[in-house]
Each structure stands twice: as structure tokens, then as C-alpha cells.
Design a protein around this motif. Structure first.
Motif, short mmCIF file in Angstrom:
data_model
loop_
_atom_site.label_atom_id
_atom_site.label_comp_id
_atom_site.label_asym_id
_atom_site.label_seq_id
_atom_site.Cartn_x
_atom_site.Cartn_y
_atom_site.Cartn_z
N ASP A 84 -55.18 -51.24 38.34
CA ASP A 84 -54.21 -50.16 38.22
C ASP A 84 -54.51 -49.10 39.27
OD1 ASP A 84 -52.62 -47.97 37.48
OD2 ASP A 84 -52.75 -48.46 35.35
N ARG A 85 -53.85 -49.20 40.41
CA ARG A 85 -54.10 -48.30 41.54
C ARG A 85 -53.83 -46.85 41.19
NH1 ARG A 85 -51.18 -46.00 45.80
NH2 ARG A 85 -52.21 -46.03 47.86
N GLU A 86 -52.74 -46.57 40.54
CA GLU A 86 -52.36 -45.19 40.25
C GLU A 86 -53.35 -44.53 39.30
OE1 GLU A 86 -50.10 -43.76 42.08
OE2 GLU A 86 -49.97 -45.74 43.01
N ARG A 87 -53.80 -45.28 38.30
CA ARG A 87 -54.77 -44.71 37.36
C ARG A 87 -56.12 -44.49 38.06
NH1 ARG A 87 -57.43 -47.23 32.75
NH2 ARG A 87 -56.24 -49.12 33.16
N PHE A 88 -56.47 -45.36 38.99
CA PHE A 88 -57.70 -45.20 39.77
C PHE A 88 -57.65 -43.92 40.60
CE2 PHE A 88 -59.90 -46.01 43.85
CZ PHE A 88 -61.19 -46.22 43.39
N LEU A 89 -56.51 -43.66 41.22
CA LEU A 89 -56.36 -42.49 42.09
C LEU A 89 -56.11 -41.20 41.32
CD1 LEU A 89 -54.15 -44.05 44.91
CD2 LEU A 89 -56.63 -43.74 44.89
N ALA A 90 -55.79 -41.30 40.04
CA ALA A 90 -55.43 -40.12 39.27
C ALA A 90 -56.60 -39.15 39.10
CB ALA A 90 -54.92 -40.54 37.89
N HIS A 91 -57.81 -39.61 39.40
CA HIS A 91 -58.99 -38.77 39.19
C HIS A 91 -59.49 -38.14 40.48
CE1 HIS A 91 -59.04 -40.21 35.10
NE2 HIS A 91 -58.91 -41.44 35.57
N ALA A 92 -58.64 -38.14 41.50
CA ALA A 92 -58.99 -37.51 42.78
C ALA A 92 -57.81 -36.68 43.26
CB ALA A 92 -59.35 -38.57 43.82
N THR A 93 -58.11 -35.74 44.15
CA THR A 93 -57.06 -34.87 44.67
C THR A 93 -57.27 -34.66 46.15
OG1 THR A 93 -55.96 -32.73 44.36
CG2 THR A 93 -58.35 -32.74 44.20
N GLY A 94 -56.18 -34.31 46.85
CA GLY A 94 -56.27 -33.96 48.26
C GLY A 94 -56.82 -35.08 49.12
N ASP A 95 -57.77 -34.72 50.01
CA ASP A 95 -58.36 -35.70 50.93
C ASP A 95 -59.06 -36.83 50.19
OD1 ASP A 95 -57.45 -34.23 53.07
OD2 ASP A 95 -59.37 -33.22 53.44
N ALA A 96 -59.64 -36.51 49.05
CA ALA A 96 -60.34 -37.54 48.29
C ALA A 96 -59.37 -38.61 47.80
CB ALA A 96 -61.09 -36.92 47.11
N ALA A 97 -58.21 -38.19 47.33
CA ALA A 97 -57.20 -39.14 46.86
C ALA A 97 -56.73 -40.02 48.01
CB ALA A 97 -56.03 -38.41 46.23
N ALA A 98 -56.54 -39.41 49.18
CA ALA A 98 -56.10 -40.18 50.35
C ALA A 98 -57.17 -41.18 50.78
CB ALA A 98 -55.76 -39.23 51.50
N GLN A 99 -58.44 -40.76 50.72
CA GLN A 99 -59.53 -41.64 51.13
C GLN A 99 -59.68 -42.80 50.16
OE1 GLN A 99 -61.11 -40.71 54.08
NE2 GLN A 99 -61.92 -42.79 54.05
N LEU A 100 -59.59 -42.54 48.88
CA LEU A 100 -59.70 -43.60 47.89
C LEU A 100 -58.51 -44.55 47.95
CD1 LEU A 100 -61.14 -41.60 44.87
CD2 LEU A 100 -62.26 -43.50 46.06
N ALA A 101 -57.33 -44.02 48.28
CA ALA A 101 -56.15 -44.87 48.44
C ALA A 101 -56.34 -45.81 49.63
CB ALA A 101 -54.90 -44.02 48.64
N LEU A 102 -56.94 -45.27 50.69
CA LEU A 102 -57.22 -46.09 51.87
C LEU A 102 -58.20 -47.20 51.51
CD1 LEU A 102 -56.51 -46.13 54.93
CD2 LEU A 102 -58.60 -44.79 55.31
N TRP A 103 -59.26 -46.85 50.76
CA TRP A 103 -60.22 -47.87 50.33
C TRP A 103 -59.53 -48.93 49.49
CZ3 TRP A 103 -61.59 -49.74 45.58
CH2 TRP A 103 -62.67 -50.63 45.57
N TRP A 104 -58.72 -48.52 48.54
CA TRP A 104 -58.04 -49.47 47.64
C TRP A 104 -57.13 -50.40 48.43
CZ3 TRP A 104 -58.15 -49.76 42.12
CH2 TRP A 104 -57.23 -50.67 41.59
N ASP A 105 -56.30 -49.85 49.30
CA ASP A 105 -55.31 -50.67 50.02
C ASP A 105 -55.99 -51.61 51.01
OD1 ASP A 105 -53.36 -49.33 48.61
OD2 ASP A 105 -52.92 -47.90 50.21
N ASN A 106 -56.99 -51.12 51.74
CA ASN A 106 -57.69 -51.98 52.69
C ASN A 106 -58.50 -53.07 51.98
OD1 ASN A 106 -56.77 -50.80 55.08
ND2 ASN A 106 -58.42 -49.29 55.11
N SER A 107 -59.16 -52.70 50.89
CA SER A 107 -59.94 -53.68 50.14
C SER A 107 -59.03 -54.75 49.54
CB SER A 107 -60.74 -52.99 49.03
OG SER A 107 -61.73 -52.15 49.57
N SER A 108 -57.86 -54.35 49.11
CA SER A 108 -56.91 -55.32 48.55
C SER A 108 -56.44 -56.31 49.61
CB SER A 108 -55.71 -54.59 47.95
OG SER A 108 -56.11 -53.77 46.86
N LYS A 109 -56.33 -55.85 50.85
CA LYS A 109 -55.95 -56.77 51.93
C LYS A 109 -57.06 -57.79 52.19
CE LYS A 109 -52.95 -53.57 54.49
NZ LYS A 109 -52.78 -52.80 55.76
#
Length: 460
Positions: free
Chosen positions: A91-116
Motif C-alpha cells: 500500500d504505497r499511499e499508506r506507506f507515504l502517509a507518515h512522511a511530509t515534504g522532502d521526506a515524502a518525496a524521497q520515500l516515494a522515489l524509493w518506493w517507485d524505483n524499488s518497485s521497478k
């Protein structure tokens, strides 16, 4: 180790009145000492890699720790609980729900790249017990990427049946005010705290490609090759070379008597000198040698925690390898790929821990595999290598020599030690594994001597 010397009791000619206050203090001090000892033992149990009992991996119990029963007692641990639950549910959105700002963007990058790259199991877990006064804590964040090793149950491997997270260290900062304390009272009846919000997450040491932007991925039967999106053409042009090199490395290890418990590799590639240097050294000082590629061992969560799936291996051992190819590999991609893939297979067979063996143990073996695969001629036949071995012995492949401008000579000297073992009983693979466990050459599995090796090289 701390030496302790028992104090000698002073003899007295007459019995002294009992000092009850002193006696009480002695009891208190002794109790505290016993408590500290128990805590140390418990910590060791948790840090030590767990060996699962027979049965399904899901039945593996979490190792007990005094903090494990109360993991939800702080906002930070509540955050890790929620994030790991989200990763289990993909659940990507629930994973990112616990971060804000740059941290949310960085974790989203990790999630999307790792998924690839591809993963089925992932985890985030702290390396320390508590958030410090600045609101920061180091964590291991990673996933069981494609081709991760997974020893089969009953194989005798202490990781048998467990998932090996290929993790990296990140420094997490929580929002100001996150409670840095933790309750050790297993029976405390309090409301669970609200999860804390992550405001920053950055690599603790060197950055990896997925930390710096969107990646492009090419997949083959035995390799996942990736690079930055603006180097997509480079990735595609080298995917088939990486695939063939992966097959060559696997076949070579099998020919040496090894039984790989992984059937492929994850590798990044770049043609940009700045990127490659940054990924390898971070803010550290580059070595004097020219580097064509490197293989970085990955980490697993260090401690059993209630929020971690019990099938995830924990402890201090490494758990896989990320291979990275740089611009210097362009003229010999296949040979450099095989060299780095040999490191990965070596790391899997003999995971590193607190005490690292001499550099020659790893670099010599990878150079030997280059020769054994047929991609390169034995370097110890060069006159300058022979001369260095004759005059310096094992000093020809010291740690310093293997990172110097003349590192090629030291690599060949170290590789010759494995060639010697291979020529005398075919024990190169056994020696490669035992030298990691034993912390160097000349371990129990061999009866070689330095003089015999020098004589053999001189005779070639």
C-alpha cells in the motif's frame, strides 16, 4: 575484554558491627549488575542471526527482547509499525502517509524505483533503540530484490527459509517533539501514541542510484540492470552483456564446487564519472586506484521487532550485494561484470559481519574467477607480479597495495593465491569461504604455506 580482580578481604582482630546501609547498597548494586547482564544477553540474542526451527517460514518466532513487547510505546515505533504494515500490503499511499515534504518525496522515489527493480518483501527498522534529542535515528530500509538469496529449509544455513532484505542505512528525522523515551514496562496499560511524522530521510553514507531520481530498468533471466532515466540507452545497450556475464559467473562458481543459492544479480550502470564517484564514496575520499566497478554488501534489520515479519532475517551479517558499473568498465564490460558478480556470490556464501577479512580475500577471489572463466589470462604470469611475490610474499597484496595506483599488480598477486589452491586439490572455493569466516588466509581448511605458494608462482 575487561579484566576483573577480586578484592582481598581485610582481616580484622575483632568482629565489626554490621553496616546495614552499606549492605543494602551492595544488594542494589548487585541487582543492577545482574539486570545489566541479562539485558546484554537479551541484546545478543536479538542481534545474533536467528536459526528457524523446522516448519513453514511463517511459524518462525520473533526473538524475545525486553523492548519487543512494547514496541508501540513511542510515536517513532508506532510509525515503523504502520510503515511495515503498509509494505506488507503493498500500500504505497499508506506507506507515504507518515512522511511530509522532502521526506515524502524521497520515500516515494524509493518506493517507485524499488518497485521497478522488483520486490515482494520489504522492511524499515531502526538500528538503534530510541530517537535522539535531535529527533533523528538511523534505520535500515530495503527490500528483498530480484534474485535475492534464500537458502532452503533443512539446508543447515542459519538463514534457511528466511527472507533476506537488501537494505541500506538512512538517517530519519521526525517532527519536533517526538518523544525520545521508551517504556520498558511490559505491563504498562496506556493508550498507544499517534505515529510520528518523518520530515527527512537521507542516506547515512553513500547515496544509491534510486536516491537521486527516476531510474530506467532492463530485465533478463539472470540480471536486473538499471541506471538513471537519462542513461536509459546505456542500460539497454548493456543488458545482454550483463546477462551473459551473469551466466558465466554462475557457471564458473559451480565448476569450482560452489552451489549458488541465488540465480541472478541486481546491478546499476552509469557512464557519468561524477555519479559513479558519488555513489561509491559519498563524501569520502576516493582511492588512488582507478575503479571500473564495485560490489557493495547490503544490510538486514539488526534486531527482531514486533512490527517485523518473523520470516525476515535479522542480525549483523550482510544479506546480499548491489553491483555498480562505472565508465571505466567500458572497454571490458564482460570481465568487470564477472568480477563483481563473483563478489556477490562470495558475499552470499560467506556473509560478512563485524570483523572484515583482509581485502585480498575478496579481491583475489574475484580476480581468480576472471581467469577461471576464460575472460582473462592469469596475471601472475607477468614478470612484475612474479617479482613482487618473490620479494614481498603476502605483502604484495596488502590492503594498502590493493587500493593504490598499482592495484592491478596486487590484484594479480592475490588472485595467484587462489590459483595455487586450485592447482593443489581444487580448494579455491572452500578457501574463499573459509577465509571470510576465519578472517584471513591459512585457516583450518588449508595446509598451504607462504613459501610453497611463492615457489609455485616462480615455477609457472
Amino acid at each position: 575484554m575487561t579484566d576483573t580482580t577480586p578484592a582481598q578481604a581485610a582481616e580484622s582482630p575483632e568482629r565489626q558491627p554490621r553496616n546495614r546501609a552499606a549492605r543494602t547498597m551492595q544488594i542494589v548494586i548487585a541487582s543492577l549488575g545482574v539486570g545489566a547482564l541479562l539485558l546484554t544477553v537479551a541484546s545478543g540474542v536479538v542481534l545474533w542471526p536467528r536459526t528457524p526451527e523446522a516448519g513453514p517460514a511463517a511459524d518462525v518466532p520473533v526473538g524475545w527482547a525486553p523492548w519487543a513487547d512494547n514496541d508501540l510505546a513511542t510515536p517513532a515505533s508506532a510509525t515503523f509499525t504502520e510503515m511495515n504494515s503498509a509494505m506488507r500490503d503493498k500500500d504505497r499511499e499508506r506507506f507515504l502517509a507518515h512522511a511530509t515534504g522532502d521526506a515524502a518525496a524521497q520515500l516515494a522515489l524509493w518506493w517507485d524505483n524499488s518497485s521497478k527493480i522488483g520486490w515482494d518483501v520489504a522492511a524499515i527498522a531502526p538500528s538503534d533503540f530510541d530517537v535522539d534529542e535531535a529527533g533523528t535515528i538511523e534505520v535500515i530500509l530495503g527490500a528483498q530484490y530480484a534474485f535475492a538469496a534464500r537458502p532452503e529449509r533443512g539446508a543447515g544455513d542459519r538463514d534457511a527459509g528466511l527472507d533476506l532484505i537488501q537494505g541500506f542505512a538512512y538517517t530519519v528525522t521526525f517532527e519536533p517533539g517526538t518523544d525520545p523515551t521508551r517504556s520498558f514496562d511490559r505491563y504498562e496499560d496506556t493508550e498507544l501514541p499517534e505515529p510520528a511524522t518523518i520530515t527527512s530521510i537521507v542516506p547515512s553514507r553513500e547515496p544509491n542510484p534510486w536516491d537521486e531520481g527516476e531510474i530506467h530498468v532492463a530485465k533478463r533471466d539472470h540480471v536486473v540492470l538499471f541506471g538513471m532515466r537519462d542513461e536509459a540507452d546505456l542500460v539497454e545497450q548493456n543488458a545482454d552483456v550483463a546477462e551473459q556475464s551473469a551466466v558465466t559467473a554462475l557457471d564458473t562458481i559451480r565448476a569450482l564446487g560452489g552451489e549458488p543459492i541465488q540465480d541472478g544479480f541486481v546491478s546499476a550502470i552509469t557512464g557519468d564519472d561524477g555519479r559513479f564517484e558519488r555513489w561509491q564514496y559519498g563524501k569520502g575520499t576516493p582511492w588512488d586506484m582507478d575503479v571500473a566497478g564495485y560490489a557493495r554488501p547490503t544490510l538486514r534489520p539488526q534486531m527482531a521487532q514486533r512490527f517485523l515479519d518473523p520470516a525476515i532475517a535479522t542480525g549483523a551479517d550482510t544479506s546480499g550485494t548491489l553491483v555498480v558499473m562505472g565508465p571505466g568498465s567500458e572497454s571490458a564490460r564482460d570481465k568487470v561484470f564477472v568480477h563483481e558478480f563473483a563478489h556477490a556470490l562470495h558475499n552470499t556464501a560467506a556473509p560478512g559481519s563485524f570483523i572484515a577479512p583482509p581485502v585480498a580475500v575478496h579481491e583475489g577471489f574475484a580476480r581468480f574467477v576472471e581467469w577461471k572463466s576464460g575472460l582473462a589470462d592469469p596475471g601472475y604470469l607477468r614478470p612484475e607480479v612474479k617479482a613482487a611475490i618473490a620479494s614481498q610474499g603476502m605483502g604484495a597484496f596488502s590492503d594498502e597495495a590493493l587500493r593504490s595506483q598499482d592495484a592491478g599488480l596486487a590484484y594479480d598477486a592475490a588472485g595467484s593465491f587462489y590459483a595455487y589452491a586450485d592447482a593443489h586439490g581444487g580448494t579455491a572455493w572452500t578457501m574463499a569461504v573459509d577465509a571470510v569466516v576465519g578472517g584471513g588466509f591459512f585457516v583450518d581448511s588449508t595446509d598451504f604455506t607462504e613459501a610453497d605458494w611463492q615457489a609455485w608462482v616462480a615455477s609457472q
